[in-house]
Enzyme design. Sequence first.
Site, short mmCIF file in Angstrom:
data_model
loop_
_atom_site.label_atom_id
_atom_site.label_comp_id
_atom_site.label_asym_id
_atom_site.label_seq_id
_atom_site.Cartn_x
_atom_site.Cartn_y
_atom_site.Cartn_z
N CYS A 1 3.33 -18.71 -30.48
CA CYS A 1 2.60 -19.04 -31.71
C CYS A 1 2.45 -17.77 -32.54
O CYS A 1 2.11 -16.71 -32.00
CB CYS A 1 1.22 -19.61 -31.35
SG CYS A 1 0.24 -20.09 -32.79
N HIS B 1 2.86 -29.17 -31.99
CA HIS B 1 2.22 -27.84 -32.03
C HIS B 1 1.59 -27.61 -33.41
O HIS B 1 0.43 -27.19 -33.51
CB HIS B 1 3.27 -26.77 -31.72
CG HIS B 1 2.77 -25.37 -31.77
ND1 HIS B 1 2.61 -24.61 -30.64
CD2 HIS B 1 2.41 -24.58 -32.82
CE1 HIS B 1 2.16 -23.41 -30.99
NE2 HIS B 1 2.04 -23.36 -32.31
N GLU B 2 2.36 -27.87 -34.47
CA GLU B 2 1.86 -27.61 -35.83
C GLU B 2 0.73 -28.56 -36.21
O GLU B 2 -0.24 -28.15 -36.85
CB GLU B 2 3.00 -27.66 -36.85
CG GLU B 2 4.10 -26.63 -36.63
CD GLU B 2 3.62 -25.20 -36.40
OE1 GLU B 2 2.55 -24.80 -36.94
OE2 GLU B 2 4.31 -24.45 -35.68
N HIS C 1 -2.53 -27.43 -34.98
CA HIS C 1 -3.18 -26.42 -35.83
C HIS C 1 -4.07 -27.07 -36.88
O HIS C 1 -5.13 -26.52 -37.22
CB HIS C 1 -2.13 -25.54 -36.54
CG HIS C 1 -1.61 -24.42 -35.72
ND1 HIS C 1 -2.41 -23.41 -35.24
CD2 HIS C 1 -0.36 -24.14 -35.30
CE1 HIS C 1 -1.67 -22.55 -34.56
NE2 HIS C 1 -0.42 -22.97 -34.57
#
Length: 177
Positions: free
Chosen positions: A101, A143-144, A147
Amino acid sequence: MDNKLPVALRGEKILHQRAERILDPTDPEIRDLAKSLLITMRATDGVGIAAPQVKVPVSLVIVESRPNRRYPDAPVMEPIIMVNPEITELWGVMDSGWEGCLSIPGLRGYVPRFTNARVKYETLTGELVEKDFEGFPARIVQHECDHLDGILFPVRIEDCSDILSEEEYRRRILKEA
């Protein structure tokens, strides 16, 4: 804003907050932010980036899988800019893979993710799109989107021994000298 932006690092409050929905995806400021996100992601050898990672708390991500120094085996895909992305379905098997990351430099984690993801999002022209992702791009999307919910990959790791320094990852997993 069309330039490389500073990346928020683990511990900064913005990385643990929920991103705000973008009301007008056609706003020129959002287009400029997307350009700067792409520049920042490419300059740091990322394969995805979310606006909170550059200290802007809005729901905007870019996914662009491509081989680079950090991900030498990544498949090639054109960049996809997603405004207000929402994962609507996850399926396939739960598969663990190594993730890094930009906001947690120097660490890699063996993270379980679904192999397939369906995402609904808006484009910069305001078009509503629903798209399926498979394999590594599905991992990037998950993953994004994490966020945007204030989640960093270490909370997804099941065993603390599945966290490596970048140097150990390169030596042990990539088999670099």
